[in-house]
Scaffold this motif. Sequence first.
Motif, short mmCIF file in Angstrom:
data_model
loop_
_atom_site.label_atom_id
_atom_site.label_comp_id
_atom_site.label_asym_id
_atom_site.label_seq_id
_atom_site.Cartn_x
_atom_site.Cartn_y
_atom_site.Cartn_z
N ARG A 101 0.83 -1.21 0.00
CA ARG A 101 0.00 0.00 0.00
C ARG A 101 0.86 1.26 0.00
O ARG A 101 0.54 2.24 -0.67
CB ARG A 101 -0.93 0.01 1.21
N GLY A 104 2.37 1.64 -3.43
CA GLY A 104 1.31 2.06 -4.34
C GLY A 104 0.88 3.49 -4.12
O GLY A 104 0.60 4.22 -5.08
N ALA A 105 0.83 3.92 -2.85
CA ALA A 105 0.43 5.30 -2.55
C ALA A 105 1.45 6.29 -3.09
O ALA A 105 1.09 7.33 -3.63
CB ALA A 105 0.27 5.48 -1.04
N ILE A 107 3.41 5.90 -5.66
CA ILE A 107 3.28 5.94 -7.12
C ILE A 107 2.00 6.68 -7.52
O ILE A 107 2.01 7.53 -8.42
CB ILE A 107 3.29 4.51 -7.70
N ASN A 108 0.89 6.36 -6.86
CA ASN A 108 -0.38 6.99 -7.22
C ASN A 108 -0.37 8.49 -6.98
O ASN A 108 -0.86 9.27 -7.82
CB ASN A 108 -1.52 6.35 -6.42
N VAL A 109 0.16 8.91 -5.83
CA VAL A 109 0.21 10.35 -5.52
C VAL A 109 1.10 11.06 -6.53
O VAL A 109 0.75 12.15 -7.03
CB VAL A 109 0.72 10.57 -4.09
N ILE A 111 1.89 10.17 -9.67
CA ILE A 111 1.30 10.20 -11.01
C ILE A 111 0.10 11.16 -11.05
O ILE A 111 -0.02 11.99 -11.96
CB ILE A 111 0.87 8.79 -11.43
N ALA A 112 -0.79 11.05 -10.05
CA ALA A 112 -1.98 11.90 -10.05
C ALA A 112 -1.62 13.38 -9.94
O ALA A 112 -2.20 14.22 -10.64
CB ALA A 112 -2.90 11.49 -8.90
N THR A 113 -0.65 13.69 -9.09
CA THR A 113 -0.26 15.09 -8.91
C THR A 113 0.35 15.65 -10.18
O THR A 113 0.04 16.79 -10.59
CB THR A 113 0.73 15.22 -7.74
N ARG A 115 -0.06 14.60 -13.30
CA ARG A 115 -1.08 14.73 -14.34
C ARG A 115 -1.93 15.97 -14.12
O ARG A 115 -2.25 16.71 -15.06
CB ARG A 115 -1.97 13.49 -14.36
N GLU A 203 4.58 15.68 -1.06
CA GLU A 203 4.16 14.41 -1.68
C GLU A 203 4.47 13.23 -0.78
O GLU A 203 3.67 12.28 -0.68
CB GLU A 203 4.85 14.23 -3.03
N ALA A 207 1.63 10.69 0.60
CA ALA A 207 1.65 9.26 0.31
C ALA A 207 1.57 8.43 1.58
O ALA A 207 0.82 7.45 1.65
CB ALA A 207 2.90 8.91 -0.48
#
Length: 319
Positions: A101, A104-105, A107-109, A111-113, A115, A203, A207
């Motif tokens: 988790r 993943g957090a 990476i997700n934070v 990528i989302a930020t 974008r 960030e 995360a």
Amino acid sequence: MSALAFTIVALLLSGPMPAMLARATWPMRAPRAAIVLWQSIALAAVLSAFSAGISIASRLFEPGPDGRPTATLTGGIATLGWPLWGAYVVVLALTLTIGVRLIGAVINVAIATRRRRARHRTLVDLVGASHHPAHLPAPCPAPLAGGLRILDVAEPLAYCLPGVRSRVVLSEGALNTLSASEITAILTHERAHLRARHDLVLEMFTAVHAAFPRWVRSAHALHAVRLLIELLADDAAVRSAGPTPLARALVACASARAPRGALAAGGPTAVIRVRRLAGRPNSRILAAGAYGAAAGVLVIPTLALAVPWLTELHRLFIA
């Protein structure tokens, strides 16, 4: 005992200590050192939590009758018994889940930020006017105006979009409302965010906050770090333009709302920051104490808990 000690340290670093630090007022006078301390607490808490889980799960490999580790599934059950073996397996699974988790957090934070910033940067480049000397008062230093975009918005607004293709955004309302020294202060504030990459610090805490379940995580660290990075940018602006122009600029931009992923000069913390500008200056003594505490948070648990545990684990596997 190692598992219990790691668990106690993890609970202290994730609960009482962040709560006390969030209520303290001294970080306002040593923001950089306070951020380092928050980073040390977060890192030590995560490492202690993982160490507690791994320490418990390592009991699956306790020595059998022949003194060798019970590295097979059958050997572990025979040595520990079904209930205890099952509990250790559950702890190992939870530890691995938290690790996945967390990765993943992150990476997700990230990528989302990125974008979100890329979309907004494209929008700003389309609708905003590029910097021109006529847009800024003459005393404003030229280096502050690079990559500047002017939005046709009546409300005073100032924020930055960090990244490789960074942008600083001002509104027409800010240019019409603020004086030359106030514009210099606000631009210096945003440039400080970009230069120091405060977005990366934020960030990391975002995360970590997202990685843990709601009933476990605390927002103390995330809220505190958001304020502290603004204080660091404020300090840079004070060195460039002085406290009074910055305070006036913060008050003018206090009600503005920047897009997600941006770092704004105003916002809900503006009142706190203006009061700080009228208070006592930063303290080197407090900063030194915070740096020492940050080192202690990381080093002392490592030497007192991790080293003995790793030594025992090494002895176990060479038995």
